[in-house]
Design an enzyme around this catalytic site. Structure first.
Site, mmCIF file in Angstrom:
data_model
loop_
_atom_site.group_PDB
_atom_site.id
_atom_site.type_symbol
_atom_site.label_atom_id
_atom_site.label_comp_id
_atom_site.label_asym_id
_atom_site.label_seq_id
_atom_site.Cartn_x
_atom_site.Cartn_y
_atom_site.Cartn_z
ATOM 1 N N CYS A 180 -10.583 -40.643 -8.635
ATOM 2 C CA CYS A 180 -9.835 -40.781 -9.886
ATOM 3 C C CYS A 180 -8.874 -39.628 -10.137
ATOM 4 O O CYS A 180 -8.142 -39.639 -11.120
ATOM 5 C CB CYS A 180 -10.800 -40.901 -11.043
ATOM 6 S SG CYS A 180 -12.100 -42.085 -10.687
ATOM 7 N N HIS A 216 -8.598 -37.337 -19.402
ATOM 8 C CA HIS A 216 -9.137 -38.251 -18.390
ATOM 9 C C HIS A 216 -9.750 -39.437 -19.130
ATOM 10 O O HIS A 216 -9.517 -40.568 -18.772
ATOM 11 C CB HIS A 216 -10.133 -37.528 -17.485
ATOM 12 C CG HIS A 216 -10.502 -38.329 -16.282
ATOM 13 N ND1 HIS A 216 -9.561 -38.817 -15.415
ATOM 14 C CD2 HIS A 216 -11.707 -38.760 -15.819
ATOM 15 C CE1 HIS A 216 -10.170 -39.515 -14.458
ATOM 16 N NE2 HIS A 216 -11.466 -39.503 -14.694
ATOM 17 N N GLU A 258 -15.721 -33.880 -21.206
ATOM 18 C CA GLU A 258 -14.312 -33.473 -21.302
ATOM 19 C C GLU A 258 -14.041 -32.772 -22.634
ATOM 20 O O GLU A 258 -13.356 -31.745 -22.668
ATOM 21 C CB GLU A 258 -13.408 -34.711 -21.139
ATOM 22 C CG GLU A 258 -11.926 -34.346 -21.161
ATOM 23 C CD GLU A 258 -11.021 -35.491 -20.685
ATOM 24 O OE1 GLU A 258 -11.494 -36.645 -20.640
ATOM 25 O OE2 GLU A 258 -9.848 -35.210 -20.381
ATOM 26 N N LYS A 283 -6.019 -44.730 -21.092
ATOM 27 C CA LYS A 283 -6.819 -45.717 -20.347
ATOM 28 C C LYS A 283 -7.293 -46.838 -21.256
ATOM 29 O O LYS A 283 -7.582 -47.940 -20.788
ATOM 30 C CB LYS A 283 -8.032 -45.048 -19.692
ATOM 31 C CG LYS A 283 -7.680 -44.173 -18.492
ATOM 32 C CD LYS A 283 -8.935 -43.698 -17.767
ATOM 33 C CE LYS A 283 -8.604 -42.836 -16.556
ATOM 34 N NZ LYS A 283 -8.125 -41.472 -16.917
ATOM 35 N N HIS A 285 -8.469 -47.971 -16.295
ATOM 36 C CA HIS A 285 -8.589 -46.840 -15.365
ATOM 37 C C HIS A 285 -7.984 -47.267 -14.028
ATOM 38 O O HIS A 285 -8.552 -48.078 -13.318
ATOM 39 C CB HIS A 285 -10.058 -46.466 -15.206
ATOM 40 C CG HIS A 285 -10.268 -45.171 -14.487
ATOM 41 N ND1 HIS A 285 -9.350 -44.635 -13.611
ATOM 42 C CD2 HIS A 285 -11.299 -44.285 -14.532
ATOM 43 C CE1 HIS A 285 -9.821 -43.489 -13.146
ATOM 44 N NE2 HIS A 285 -10.996 -43.245 -13.694
ATOM 45 N N PHE A 307 -14.921 -38.553 -9.504
ATOM 46 C CA PHE A 307 -16.201 -38.614 -8.806
ATOM 47 C C PHE A 307 -16.085 -37.681 -7.604
ATOM 48 O O PHE A 307 -15.018 -37.571 -6.971
ATOM 49 C CB PHE A 307 -16.474 -40.031 -8.301
ATOM 50 C CG PHE A 307 -17.077 -40.952 -9.338
ATOM 51 C CD1 PHE A 307 -17.417 -40.508 -10.602
ATOM 52 C CD2 PHE A 307 -17.329 -42.283 -9.028
ATOM 53 C CE1 PHE A 307 -17.990 -41.362 -11.546
ATOM 54 C CE2 PHE A 307 -17.895 -43.143 -9.951
ATOM 55 C CZ PHE A 307 -18.225 -42.688 -11.210
#
Lengths: 403, 88
Positions: free
Chosen positions: A162, A294, A305, A326, A331, A390
């Protein structure tokens, strides 16, 4: 060290077929997420996504091209066409020899893999199309951009899940800043809204069945999107000398690794990337007006975050704005940072901050100004774009209003 | 003789926790047994495969799922319920 500016931007994603449509959607807080229209969707537990609709590849590409272009490559080419046209650059001679293309993608040609595995395993065929490998390979989009635009310098693809696009754009920034090249084409693309792509994500049980609601207490997971965004990064004096329209300046970039867990995010890792970007850009925390988060809409990402931002910014965390687009485009995995950079550039150019839509209930663990539900007019001189992948791989970009 | 649902669930949890079956206490939480979020998702997958059932569980909000994962006992109970419900 050379200054680096953005002189072209292009996109195709669930919110629109170009930048203008996408920015209109950001301003209206319009959601591009809806029912997935893909083969075997009835066998999926997750049936929504930010899919590019009303798109006919045959209207854009000929039969020979489609035989070689996976959907993620098609999206890259369409976004690049818009970006490079806007930049006004033609790549020839020395400029062409130095300029390359660095793209982010996590899955590469997932649709091609899905279709061809289906053909050999499910349908029992013993033969596949001869171009399966060059079509599915992760670097196919970057390769076709280099061929189409005569980009003969360093070209490659970055795959950090990502954070792929942010890593890609950060490297392109460093190439131009170092003086290696006067221009780079960069960004990212993803298209894994196919049966196998969505099925794999379902397995992790982090997907929402109904909506992406970043930072909202009732958030219940991420929603996958697809699309691409491509930019032209150019050395400032080069852009100025030819009278190019400067959209924004890229002023800093940092990367970090959590070195902790393959899926659970780390506050420390995120904070190191954010503060690293500030240091690289020579910024004080109080200079930052907007962060494109994010903000995946998972329980774990959003609270981690927010905690990282609170740590880095201290009291200023309560004064800055942080939204997750998003909620609108989904995403876009390896392409998401590129699409989200459009919201940063919009904030810097137009002083309009894209909202976090679907925000319904405050979460004490996400107690920042997330620009809920409606776009906001606000002066933004400096913006950051966060990406935390990830694998614990983090990449944060810092941008400034052009001057 | 077929294993009971309880025995099979305990065996799955024991394997995930790298414990002997006899060391899995019915009142233990998964955390007590050292099973993290990925281990939980993997255990649920193993349960779905073993019983051919579909377990309603979203890692973002375990408490909102109908599937009660608070202890080994509650998981066994939930699986027994799903097996009874989903067997045709």
């Amino acid at each position: 060290m050379h200054r680096v500016v953005i002189t072209g931007q292009g996109t195709i994603n669930a919110l629109g077929a170009d930048v203008a449509q996408t920015l209109d959607a950001f301003k209206a807080g319009r959601c591009g997420i809806g029912a997935l229209d893909i083969r075997d969707v009835d066998r999926l537990a997750i049936q929504i996504g930010g899919q590019v609709k009303n798109y006919d590849p045959n209207a854009e590409f000929n039969r020979q091209q489609i035989a070689l272009y996976d959907r993620f490559t098609q999206f890259s080419l369409l976004a690049a066409r818009e970006a490079i046209a806007q930049s006004g650059l033609t790549f020839s001679d020395q400029l062409a020899a130095q300029a390359g293309v660095v793209l982010g993608t996590a899955g590469g040609g997932m649709n091609t893999q899905d279709e061809n595995y289906r053909a050999v395993y499910e349908e029992g065929k013993n033969r596949v199309h001869p171009f399966v490998v060059p079509k599915l390979m992760n670097n196919a989009a970057a390769a076709h951009l280099s061929m189409q635009y005569n980009l003969k310098g360093p070209s490659f693809t970055v795959a950090t899940a990502c954070a792929s696009s942010n890593h890609a754009m950060g490297l392109a920034f460093q190439f131009v800043r170092s003086g290696m090249t006067k221009a780079m084409v960069t960004g990212g693309s993803e298209s894994m809204l196919c049966f196998g792509g969505v099925k794999a994500w379902e397995g992790l049980r982090v997907m929402s069945k109904d909506a992406c609601r970043p930072f909202s207490a009732n958030r219940n997971g991420m929603v996958q999107g697809e699309g691409a965004a491509i930019f032209v990064f150019e050395e400032y004096e080069h852009a100025k000398a030819r009278g190019a329209d400067i959209l924004a300046e890229v002023i800093g970039f940092a990367m970090s690794s959590d070195a902790a867990d393959i899926v659970m995010p780390s506050k420390q890792g995120a904070a190191r990337a954010i503060s690293g970007a500030l240091t690289d850009a020579g910024l004080n925390p109080s200079d930052v007006a907007y962060i494109n988060a994010h903000g995946t809409g998972t329980a774990a990402n959003d609270k981690t975050e927010c905690a990282a931002v609170a740590d880095v910014f201290g009291a200023h965390a309560d004064r800055l704005m942080m939204s997750s687009t998003k909620s609108m485009h989904g995403h876009v995995i390896g392409g998401t940072g590129a699409i989200e950079l459009l919201a940063c550039i919009m904030a810097l150019r137009e002083d309009v901050v894209a909202p976090t839509i679907n925000y319904e209930e405050p979460d004490p663990e996400c107690a920042l100004d997330v620009v809920p539900n409606e776009a906001r007019d606000a002066k933004v001189d400096v913006a950051l774009s966060n990406a935390f992948a990830f694998g614990g791989m983090n990449a944060v970009l810092a941008l400034r209003k052009p001057n | 003789m077929a294993e009971s649902v309880k025995d099979q669930v305990i065996a799955i949890i024991a394997e995930q926790a790298v414990l002997e079956v006899g060391d899995v206490n019915m009142d233990a939480t998964l955390e007590d047994l050292g099973i993290d979020s990925l281990g939980l998702v993997e255990s649920i997958f193993a349960i779905e495969e073993a019983f051919d059932i579909s377990v309603p569980f979203n890692a973002n909000d375990p408490s909102a799922s109908e599937f009660d994962i608070s202890t080994v006992k509650s998981i066994v109970g939930a699986v027994e319920g799903l097996v009874a419900q989903q067997k045709t």
